[in-house]
Enzyme design. Structure first.
Site, mmCIF file in Angstrom:
data_model
loop_
_atom_site.group_PDB
_atom_site.id
_atom_site.type_symbol
_atom_site.label_atom_id
_atom_site.label_comp_id
_atom_site.label_asym_id
_atom_site.label_seq_id
_atom_site.Cartn_x
_atom_site.Cartn_y
_atom_site.Cartn_z
ATOM 1 N N GLY A 1 -31.002 2.741 -49.103
ATOM 2 C CA GLY A 1 -29.535 2.762 -49.017
ATOM 3 C C GLY A 1 -29.018 4.053 -48.408
ATOM 4 O O GLY A 1 -27.952 4.064 -47.766
ATOM 5 N N GLU B 1 -37.756 -0.241 -48.488
ATOM 6 C CA GLU B 1 -37.441 -1.278 -49.490
ATOM 7 C C GLU B 1 -38.588 -2.244 -49.760
ATOM 8 O O GLU B 1 -38.802 -2.655 -50.896
ATOM 9 C CB GLU B 1 -36.207 -2.083 -49.067
ATOM 10 C CG GLU B 1 -34.881 -1.378 -49.296
ATOM 11 C CD GLU B 1 -34.471 -0.472 -48.152
ATOM 12 O OE1 GLU B 1 -35.329 -0.161 -47.299
ATOM 13 O OE2 GLU B 1 -33.298 -0.070 -48.124
ATOM 14 N N ALA C 1 -30.862 2.979 -53.131
ATOM 15 C CA ALA C 1 -30.217 2.345 -54.274
ATOM 16 C C ALA C 1 -30.904 2.821 -55.547
ATOM 17 O O ALA C 1 -32.094 3.147 -55.530
ATOM 18 C CB ALA C 1 -30.342 0.838 -54.152
ATOM 19 N N GLU D 1 -29.176 3.496 -44.870
ATOM 20 C CA GLU D 1 -28.136 2.524 -44.478
ATOM 21 C C GLU D 1 -26.754 3.167 -44.411
ATOM 22 O O GLU D 1 -25.940 2.814 -43.561
ATOM 23 C CB GLU D 1 -28.151 1.336 -45.458
ATOM 24 C CG GLU D 1 -29.420 0.506 -45.268
ATOM 25 C CD GLU D 1 -29.562 -0.593 -46.297
ATOM 26 O OE1 GLU D 1 -29.610 -0.259 -47.503
ATOM 27 O OE2 GLU D 1 -29.597 -1.765 -45.910
HETATM 28 N N1 COA Z 1 -33.934 4.833 -58.020
HETATM 29 C C1 COA Z 1 -33.956 5.342 -59.243
HETATM 30 N N2 COA Z 1 -34.637 6.455 -59.571
HETATM 31 C C2 COA Z 1 -35.311 7.072 -58.600
HETATM 32 C C3 COA Z 1 -35.335 6.579 -57.279
HETATM 33 C C4 COA Z 1 -34.594 5.404 -56.995
HETATM 34 N N3 COA Z 1 -34.522 4.877 -55.774
HETATM 35 N N4 COA Z 1 -36.089 7.411 -56.532
HETATM 36 C C5 COA Z 1 -36.542 8.366 -57.347
HETATM 37 N N5 COA Z 1 -36.071 8.171 -58.604
HETATM 38 C C6 COA Z 1 -36.303 9.005 -59.801
HETATM 39 C C7 COA Z 1 -37.757 8.991 -60.215
HETATM 40 O O1 COA Z 1 -38.043 7.913 -61.065
HETATM 41 C C8 COA Z 1 -37.907 10.320 -60.922
HETATM 42 O O2 COA Z 1 -37.377 10.165 -62.212
HETATM 43 P P1 COA Z 1 -37.963 11.001 -63.458
HETATM 44 O O3 COA Z 1 -37.736 12.435 -63.138
HETATM 45 O O4 COA Z 1 -37.169 10.488 -64.614
HETATM 46 O O5 COA Z 1 -39.414 10.636 -63.544
HETATM 47 C C9 COA Z 1 -36.961 11.236 -60.140
HETATM 48 O O6 COA Z 1 -36.053 10.363 -59.465
HETATM 49 C C10 COA Z 1 -37.660 12.102 -59.129
HETATM 50 O O7 COA Z 1 -38.431 11.260 -58.257
HETATM 51 P P2 COA Z 1 -39.817 11.724 -57.640
HETATM 52 O O8 COA Z 1 -40.308 10.617 -56.794
HETATM 53 O O9 COA Z 1 -40.711 12.211 -58.721
HETATM 54 O O10 COA Z 1 -39.335 12.967 -56.751
HETATM 55 P P3 COA Z 1 -39.955 13.532 -55.413
HETATM 56 O O11 COA Z 1 -39.166 14.745 -55.124
HETATM 57 O O12 COA Z 1 -41.436 13.613 -55.517
HETATM 58 O O13 COA Z 1 -39.644 12.434 -54.283
HETATM 59 C C11 COA Z 1 -38.308 10.822 -53.049
HETATM 60 C C12 COA Z 1 -38.327 12.143 -53.871
HETATM 61 C C13 COA Z 1 -36.881 10.500 -52.741
HETATM 62 C C14 COA Z 1 -39.100 11.020 -51.745
HETATM 63 C C15 COA Z 1 -38.975 9.695 -53.888
HETATM 64 O O14 COA Z 1 -38.385 9.686 -55.159
HETATM 65 C C16 COA Z 1 -38.859 8.296 -53.313
HETATM 66 O O15 COA Z 1 -39.574 7.947 -52.390
HETATM 67 N N6 COA Z 1 -37.962 7.471 -53.906
HETATM 68 C C17 COA Z 1 -37.841 6.069 -53.612
HETATM 69 C C18 COA Z 1 -37.162 5.787 -52.310
HETATM 70 C C19 COA Z 1 -37.018 4.293 -52.127
HETATM 71 O O16 COA Z 1 -37.961 3.545 -52.143
HETATM 72 N N7 COA Z 1 -35.759 3.870 -51.922
HETATM 73 C C20 COA Z 1 -35.447 2.496 -51.711
HETATM 74 C C21 COA Z 1 -34.844 1.928 -52.955
HETATM 75 S S1 COA Z 1 -34.550 0.195 -52.751
#
Ligand code: COA
Length: 689
Positions: free
Chosen positions: A100, A123, A61, A103
């Site tokens: 998500g 989450e 999400a 999911e």
């Molecule tokens: N919602 C909104 N923005 C998100 C996001 C999310 N779930 N996940 C990542 N972003 C944004 C980051 O804030 C970052 O933004 P910026 O460039 O403006 O700083 C950008 O996406 C890149 O994220 P980053 O974590 O730096 O990239 P990465 O390639 O190192 O890692 C992921 C990618 C997907 C592994 C990592 O972003 C992650 O673990 N995200 C969260 C996953 C999560 O917890 N999901 C459950 C949500 S309830």
């Protein structure tokens, strides 16, 4: 368009296309629902393949939307539409499928993952539970025990581990091509839709295990507990009722304080790249010289090598060189033991770290990091030698934790190329890196610090020069106040217990025992000449050191460690403290755990506000990152500045003023708090440039 549809014969490929991480925001949800509706009406389609554009399937999400009211279509409805579509949807998981994203994959009838894909439900690390069926579909797919292992811990699995538990069906180099081939070959076979499967078999032992694991590993956090409740419901309720419970819990937690705090840290971590105010390109660095091969220097050299730098480690004589070699060797041995690399790779990597004695034969490195003994004379001498030995463009960094970087810089002919790179121990594990800007440090030097920090995958925070920079300065004040409470009526183990209850990883006294009381003793002696004679001084820690109670390494400190084992309360210490209180003419009083928590957190907040006010930190969230990543402040409270905003500046000021009446020297309210209390402002917005 956030969702793209392409046709390949009788298969449609639906791609989530929302760079950079395919977060599932409103446009993606609406696009997916529209895709289901359009494709469902097409009777010629055999199957639909769901994938992500670029390298990620979907990162979950869009957490940025969590601060605004939910807007339809909601993700659970999108997932259900996918699951019940007339044609089977197949998830081709080309990269991370998190939250998500996972999911949506669970709503598909089959899951094929790329070899480098990761899949999981993190989450709870954002203070919420899965909100689109994760808690009800996952146990129906992999069983209760595995689901209890994944969701309450926020686990993310690699493709092979996900396959082992049955979360995915297949692994393929190109999951989209694999899905197409399966459709073409007529080899699709599906079990019943997860939403149509019966409740999951109960497993009381697995639930109990999960609860005790959550209480230990995620102490103080609500979301893991609530996730376990929902997983238990999957054993009792039909799917629809389980889903309704899940949604209710998700929406409630999403706006709770813990989720807000965890989101704050999540975005602060991602925002901690090079600040916009640093307007320069970094010096290119391939080779780094590290000075000093003690625990810290060896850890830094090891981390640099692993990040791809060529490293030369400098020691003062042959004996020290051998000790340094052993320290580095221990880190590689550990990595082999932990399965991070094979013995052969460890040998090769270790051989790439050159260990030398003296400065005569150094490579033309772009960066030097000094991690020698904490003495200004020693550092000045080292920087003088580095200045002569290294190319004119090289950046010279000190890992000092409290010495004056300006003074160190002054011993070179290039003060604009000198800065602090303050690593935390163990340097190859701890993510925090304070990048210390001295008066003359150039933007180029700072940009180099940030670039090296990024390559080391650290969380870099810019700090100005003062005694202790950001973290140790707050720590000093925190410990000082803890000592006051100990003198006035409390005891080290009661203070530790109260702060652990607050959520700190460890209490202040247990931490001191681990790092050794002799270290802070030396710092107090160094500060003694400049100490304000009107400031209360608690001499108990000094007496401890003078009596040889220097912590775990001596088997006795604030606790006893019989046989080198775990901490045991030492009742004799109470006599020592009472005696010191008698000498100091203090009448000891009852101090409650709440008072301990209030005074110690306010001491941290007041110091942090001064640090922001003095410009030592640029923004409040930097202080939060330092305290969460370097000092065990609970992540789910968002760091001291975020926590302060939950209390409010006016309420904080009232409390500090009350303490000030008893001790106006120690409790001088920070001008920042006074200003914010008057203006109704928030710490989060203070200090931003
Ligand atoms: N919602 C909104 N923005 C998100 C996001 C999310 N779930 N996940 C990542 N972003 C944004 C980051 O804030 C970052 O933004 P910026 O460039 O403006 O700083 C950008 O996406 C890149 O994220 P980053 O974590 O730096 O990239 P990465 O390639 O190192 O890692 C992921 C990618 C997907 C592994 C990592 O972003 C992650 O673990 N995200 C969260 C996953 C999560 O917890 N999901 C459950 C949500 S309830």
């Amino acid at each position: 368009m956030a969702v793209q549809i392409t046709r390949k014969g009788d298969v449609a490929i639906v791609s989530i296309d929302n760079p950079p991480v395919n977060a599932i925001g409103h446009a993606v949800r609406a696009g997916l629902l529209e895709a289901v509706e359009t494709l469902s009406a097409d009777g010629t389609l055999k199957a639909v393949v769901l994938t992500g554009a670029g390298k990620i399937f979907a990162a979950g999400a869009d957490a940025r939307e969590f601060d605004t009211p939910p807007e339809s279509p909601h993700l659970p409805d999108v997932a259900l539409a996918i699951e019940t579509a007339p044609q089977p949807w197949i998830a081709a998981i080309n990269g991370a499928a998190l939250g998500g994203g996972c999911e949506l994959a669970l709503a598909c009838r089959m899951r094929i993952a790329g070899t480098n894909a990761t899949i999981g439900l993190p989450e709870v690390t954002l203070g919420v539970v899965p909100g689109a069926g994760g808690t009800q579909r996952l146990p129906r797919l992999v069983g209760l025990k595995s689901a209890l292992d994944i969701i309450p811990q926020g686990k993310v699995l690699k493709a092979d581990a996900a396959k082992a538990v049955g979360l995915i069906d297949r692994i393929a180099d190109d999951p989209v091509a694999e899905a197409m081939a399966l459709v073409d070959g007529g080899k699709l076979g599906f079990g019943a839709r997860l939403s149509e499967r019966a409740a999951v078999e109960a497993d009381a032992t697995a639930v109990l295990d999960a609860r005790s694991r959550a209480a230990k590993r995620m102490r103080g956090q609500i979301a893991p507990e609530r996730a376990i409740d929902l997983l238990e419901r999957a054993t009792q309720e039909d799917f629809d009722r389980g889903m309704a419970q899940e949604r209710e819990t998700f929406l409630e937690l999403r706006q709770g304080e813990q989720a807000k705090a965890l989101r704050h840290i999540f975005f602060a971590e991602r925002g901690a790249k090079k600040p916009d105010s640093i307007a320069a390109e970094p010096v290119p660095v391939d080779t780094v010289v590290v000075i000093g091969g003690g625990t810290m220097g060896a850890g830094i050299a090891y981390a640099l090598e692993r990040a791809g730098y060529t490293v030369t480690l400098v020691e003062t004589d042959e004996g020290a060189r051998e000790r340094a070699e052993a320290n580095v060797g221990r880190l590689f041995k550990d990595a082999v033991k932990r399965g991070l690399m094979a013995q052969e790779e460890a040998d090769e990597r270790q051989a790439r770290i050159t260990l030398v004695v003296g400065y005569d034969d150094l490579p033309p490195a772009g960066l030097a990091i000094e991690a020698a003994f904490e003495s200004i004379e020693v550092k000045r001498e080292i920087f003088g030698k580095l200045d002569e030995a290294l190319p004119k463009h090289a950046i010279l960094a000190t890992n000092t934790s409290y010495l004056d970087v300006n003074e160190i810089a002054a011993s070179t002919s290039r003060p604009e190329r000198v800065l602090g790179l303050h690593f935390f121990s163990p340097a190859h594990i701890m993510k925090l890196l304070e990048i210390v800007r001295a008066d003359k440090t150039s933007h180029e030097a700072l940009a180099t610090g940030f670039a090296v920090g990024a390559k080391l995958k650290k969380i870099p925070v810019l700090a100005g020069v003062c005694d202790g920079f950001i973290g140790n300065r707050i720590l000093f004040r925190y410990r000082e106040e803890a000592d006051v409470l100990m003198m006035d009526g409390s005891l080290p183990w009661l203070i530790d217990e109260a702060m652990v209850e607050f959520g700190m990883a460890m209490g202040p006294y247990e931490v001191q025992d681990l790092s050794g009381l002799d270290i802070s003793y030396a710092q107090r002696k160094r500060r003694a000449p400049t100490r304000d004679p009107n400031r209360r001084y608690i001499p108990i820690a000094d007496r401890m050191v003078e009596e040889g109670r220097i912590g775990k390494k001596a088997s006795v400190g604030w606790y006893r460690y019989p046989g080198g084992g775990g901490a045991v309360v030492d009742p004799l210490l109470e006599d020592l403290i009472t005696e010191e209180a008698h000498f100091a003419k203090v009448t000891r009083r009852e101090i409650s755990p709440d008072e301990i928590r209030e005074r110690l957190t306010l001491a941290m907040i007041n110091e942090a506000a001064d640090i922001l006010n003095d410009g030592i930190a640029q923004k409040a969230s930097d202080i939060d990152l330092v305290m969460v990543h370097g000092y065990g402040f609970p992540r789910w409270r968002g760091g001291p500045m975020h926590y302060a905003d939950t209390i409010g500046a006016a309420a904080i000021l009232d409390k500090i003023r009350a303490f000030e009446r008893d001790d106006p020297v120690m409790w001088r309210p920070s001008p920042l708090i006074v200003n914010l209390a008057a203006s109704g402002g928030r710490f989060a917005n203070a200090g931003q440039v």
